[in-house]
Design an enzyme around this catalytic site. Structure first.
Site, PDB file in Angstrom:
ATOM      1  N   HIS A  46      -0.989   0.419   7.524  1.00 44.46           N
ATOM      2  CA  HIS A  46      -1.598   0.518   6.197  1.00 44.46           C
ATOM      3  C   HIS A  46      -1.574   1.979   5.747  1.00 44.46           C
ATOM      4  O   HIS A  46      -1.699   2.897   6.556  1.00 44.46           O
ATOM      5  CB  HIS A  46      -3.038   0.010   6.266  1.00 44.46           C
ATOM      6  N   CYS A  99       0.819  -1.214   0.000  1.00 41.36           N
ATOM      7  CA  CYS A  99       0.000   0.000   0.000  1.00 41.36           C
ATOM      8  C   CYS A  99       0.851   1.261   0.000  1.00 41.36           C
ATOM      9  O   CYS A  99       0.410   2.311  -0.480  1.00 41.36           O
ATOM     10  CB  CYS A  99      -0.962  -0.004   1.189  1.00 41.36           C
TER      11      CYS A  99
END
Length: 863
Positions: A823, A345
């Site tokens: 994330h 990510c």
């Protein structure tokens, strides 16, 4: 065998005459020398086109060259044929159809599908209970598009049959690049299915763990039989400890343990003492639930202090991802997501922001035909090709289409299902840009800021013309250092690409609330009670900006007036303002125990930013400059000999050492020079070079080869500068012309391949139809004249100076406790509204959390 021009939108249909075995053999005879059987070291690409994100799932399928084993979609296979003359391709197509319904309306019971033989990922948007798959393979011979259905053992020559079988059975070329992941390699523990778990009432708290036999609070392992929490020792991850987990196994014989701090919804690190290796536990969620751990709500950390099930971290994840809000999906050009490859990510967020910038769009997608036509024979190993491929995939809208509802249910049941591909997988791009980088090539989470600088470095090294898109980030920093003893000053300039903004924690506006929260939290941890709701520090942006401009003490400043090291005070200002300003909030730091942690803060980042007051002023009246005397140069003897006897090819610069230095905060170009001039002796020796030369005026300027006017690039030949705009070095031109090629042909080949001799020869052999282009020659001569002028008067740093007023257009946010976990997602303002990019999901944003960002992207407001 058939001839099917319909595949390429040409007349001819699917009809064709059945040919005898002898006819097929005769047809393949001219092409037999070009058909190869893949060897162990060959990469076989049968999942993805080298120039696009077409796959066997795509409408036109995928064509695999039976010589190079590169794959091409229908749009690009003709280009490869014309460029290489390779005629035989294997066409792969996966058909997706809705399952036939039973009498009760449900799908018929599952049966083993023998029609699937391609090693492909199924579409995540398709419910496997509702659809069935059928794979098709055939040989296609260009340019006439003759087709030979596979398998065809009776009619095909043995060599062709063996080659086809080898291609179809080959594994993904990316699996070898994930040595740090256990998912595809770990065995399932033989103790997992029938693991005994004691009903002893043990419940594991969400934090505050400690070894039951010593005071260690890290590298802790939870025994899955009795719930004991004990420290590890030199197994699995080579972490230190006293080995009490192993001792406990020897005493009790309980075989499985899970490492605390690694538990996420996707799994955890499990070790089998009996089997003496890391293993998989398919019942891990059940085994953890026995001790009160809800695996589906866990987020792993690296430091053994787990904040799973705690409201603070859950709140951060919910706010940044805008959970609880019904977000409207966005489709079309510029609204394409990137699928998560496993902790990728950070890459996805950076690339979404990068390709929202017009200069990058023009440099790559705008030059798509030229870049693709002049790509090397293996385009998977070319940075500009892969950047262009990614940019086109994100911006074309081809892979972001809204779901289509069929008008008639009966028609849907009969016709082949044609799924819309939403989101693209950046696997080929990641494999190339992370190649040889010890961190980015792993499957671990990384720092988005470090990847941004790594990408800028690659763009700099692989510029495709006079315009370098990364110049939009480039700016000059004026550093003023005043010697504390002599009060004299030195002004220097360096190049940088982002503004690092410190977090002014002392300026928090809710200090009383923070103190009360901290006292409550400590009491709750001590008594193993649920932690209180997080109180996030509220920091004014103005305080962070003030902290950025405050003087900094320098202890080892080289005072040329004293000819010795002295204490100094350093201040930094903008000598130029970039066209695009990237601001990094320095949220990540280290605790007293050197454990990475993150400041949990809210900063009121402005939509409109004015930093004009940070403009550098230069030498002021009354200031006296330090004399321009360089400190002595100290280089190890073995490095001296190496430097005196030969120049190091810039393409051989150790990029891992460069990135180690860059991560310390030194300018990227200075790091490359340090590694180059110390003969690739390692980061430590290069660091000493930096300390000695950091006060020099050209410290942060690009590496310039002795005797040549151009700046050397890591992708260049040792003979000169790179770039399609530069006159290729005469030494390399002479080498090529001595082989019998035309001079203009040699120059064009070198310009098309950044003056790389080997790639230039590949280019010549792949362009046998070369004709002298008068426009090209004129452009070449103009650039040659420009180079002569630039040698007479060297250019200054490439900056796009202007006003210091900016507007926010994108920001990247991080969720988690450190850059090694968590994330990343990205918010970008497009067409007047904010859009959230969360991996493959792209939606209209309702509440963009601009106060919780990590990296902010501003564009300059024209004055």
């Amino acid at each position: 065998m058939q001839r099917r021009g319909a595949l390429f939108g040409m007349p001819g249909g699917s009809g064709g005459r059945k040919m005898a075995a002898g006819d097929i053999g005769e047809l393949l005879v001219p092409h037999m020398p070009t058909i190869r059987v893949p060897r162990s070291g060959d990469r076989v690409y049968k999942n993805e086109c080298a120039f696009s994100y077409d796959s066997p799932n795509s409408e036109g399928g995928l064509y695999v060259c039976m010589n190079t084993f590169l794959a091409f979609g229908r749009e690009h296979v003709e280009r490869h044929f014309r460029k290489t003359g390779q005629s035989v391709y294997m066409h792969l197509k996966r058909h997706v159809r809705e399952k036939v319904r039973g009498a009760s309306g449900g799908a018929l019971p599952k049966r083993r599908n023998s029609k699937i033989f391609l090693d492909l990922d199924t579409d995540d948007d398709l419910n496997s209970d509702d659809y069935e798959y059928e794979d098709e393979a055939k040989l296609v011979i260009f340019p006439d598009h003759y087709e030979i259905a596979l398998p065809n053992i009776e009619e095909l020559p043995a060599l062709v049959t063996i080659a086809c079988d080898a291609v179809l059975s080959s594994k993904s070329p990316y699996r070898k690049q994930d040595p740090d992941t256990w998912e595809n390699e770990l065995p399932v523990s033989k103790y997992a299915n029938n693991l005994t778990q004691l009903d002893n009432g043990v419940r594991i708290p969400p934090s505050g763990w400690k070894c039951a036999r010593c005071d260690l609070r890290e590298n802790l392992w939870l025994n899955l039989t009795d719930g004991s929490v004990l420290c590890g020792k030199w197994f699995f991850d080579s972490s230190g400890g006293n080995g009490h987990a192993l001792e406990h196994y020897r005493d009790m014989g309980y075989p499985l343990a899970v490492k605390l701090g690694t538990i996420t919804p996707d799994g955890a690190d499990v070790y089998s003492f009996q089997e003496e290796e890391p293993v998989l536990d398919p019942h891990l969620a059940k085994h953890l639930a026995h001790f009160g751990i809800d695996m589906l709500h866990m987020h792993g950390t690296e430091n053994g202090l787990q904040d799973n099930d705690i409201k603070p971290r859950v709140s951060e994840w919910e706010v940044i991802q805008e959970s609880g809000t019904k977000l409207k999906p966005m489709y079309g050009p510029g609204y394409t997501g990137l699928k998560n490859l496993g902790n990728s990510c950070y890459l996805s967020s950076v690339m979404q922001a990068i390709f929202s910038i017009p200069e990058f769009q023009r440099a790559y997608v705008g030059n798509l035909p030229r870049i693709f036509d002049y790509s090397p024979l293996d385009p998977t190993q070319d940075f500009n090709t892969q950047m262009t491929k990614l940019g086109h995939g994100l911006l074309s809208g081809q892979y972001s289409k809204p779901p289509v509802k069929s008008e008639l249910i009966e028609q849907v049941m009969k016709e082949e299902h044609k799924p819309q591909q939403n989101g693209i997988s950046p696997r080929m791009f990641k494999a190339f840009v992370s190649k040889s980088h010890p961190e980015f090539s792993s499957n671990r989470q990384q720092d988005a800021q470090e990847f941004f600088l790594h990408l800028v470095n690659l763009v700099e090294r692989n510029r495709i013309g006079s315009e370098n898109p990364s110049d939009v980030f480039r700016f000059l920093v004026e550093e003023r250092i005043q010697c504390c003893q002599t009060r004299k000053v030195r002004y220097t300039e360096r190049v940088d690409y982002l503004m690092q903004l410190p977090v002014a924690m002392e300026a928090a506006t809710n200090k009383d609330e923070l103190i009360a929260y901290e006292l409550t939290r400590r009491e709750a941890e001590a008594n193993r009670r649920p932690l209180p709701e997080l109180v996030r520090a509220k920091i004014p942006f103005s305080a962070c900006l003030q902290a950025f401009s405050e003087p900094e003490n320098v202890d080892d400043f080289w005072s040329s007036a004293l000819q010795a090291k002295s204490a100094g005070v350093k201040t930094s200002r903008f000598a130029s303002f970039p066209e695009y300003l990237v601001v990094q909030i320095k949220k990540f730091t280290f605790g007293l125990d050197w454990v990475p942690k993150k400041f949990d803060v809210s900063i009121d980042m402005p939509d409109l930013l004015d930093i004009s007051h940070l403009r550098a002023r230069g030498l002021q009246p009354g200031e006296e400059e330090l004399p321009d005397i360089s400190p002595p140069i100290v280089i190890p003897d073995d490095s001296k000999d190496r430097l005196m006897n030969q120049l190091i090819d810039p393409s051989d610069i150790d990029e891992s050492s460069v990135m180690q230095l860059a991560e310390m905060g030194f300018p990227l170009e200075a790091c490359r020079k340090a590694v180059y001039f110390t003969g690739n002796m390692g980061a430590e020796v290069a660091f000493n070079w930096i300390i000695v030369h950091m006060e020099e005026p050209d410290f942060a300027e690009p590496l310039t080869m002795p005797g040549y006017g151009g700046a050397a690039s890591a992708g260049a030949s040792v003979f000169g500068a790179t770039g399609l705009d530069n006159q290729p070095p005469e030494e390399i031109v002479a080498i090529i012309t001595s082989m019998g090629f035309q001079r203009n042909q040699a120059i064009q080949a070198l310009r098309a391949t950044n003056n790389n001799l080997e790639r230039a020869l590949d280019w010549i052999f792949s362009h046998p139809e070369f004709e002298e282009d008068s426009d090209f020659v004129i452009e070449m001569e103009n650039n040659a004249n420009a180079n002569i002028i630039s040698e007479a008067k060297p250019e200054g740093p490439r900056v796009k100076d202007g006003s210091g007023t900016y507007e926010l257009f994108a920001f990247i946010s991080h969720m988690g406790t450190s850059t090694m976990s968590g994330h990343y997602i990205c918010h970008i303002k497009k067409e007047g509204r904010w859009v959230i990019y969360n991996d493959h999901k792209v939606c209209a944003s309702e509440r963009p959390p601009k106060d919780l960002g990590y990296m902010y992207f501003y564009h300059r407001i024209p004055s």
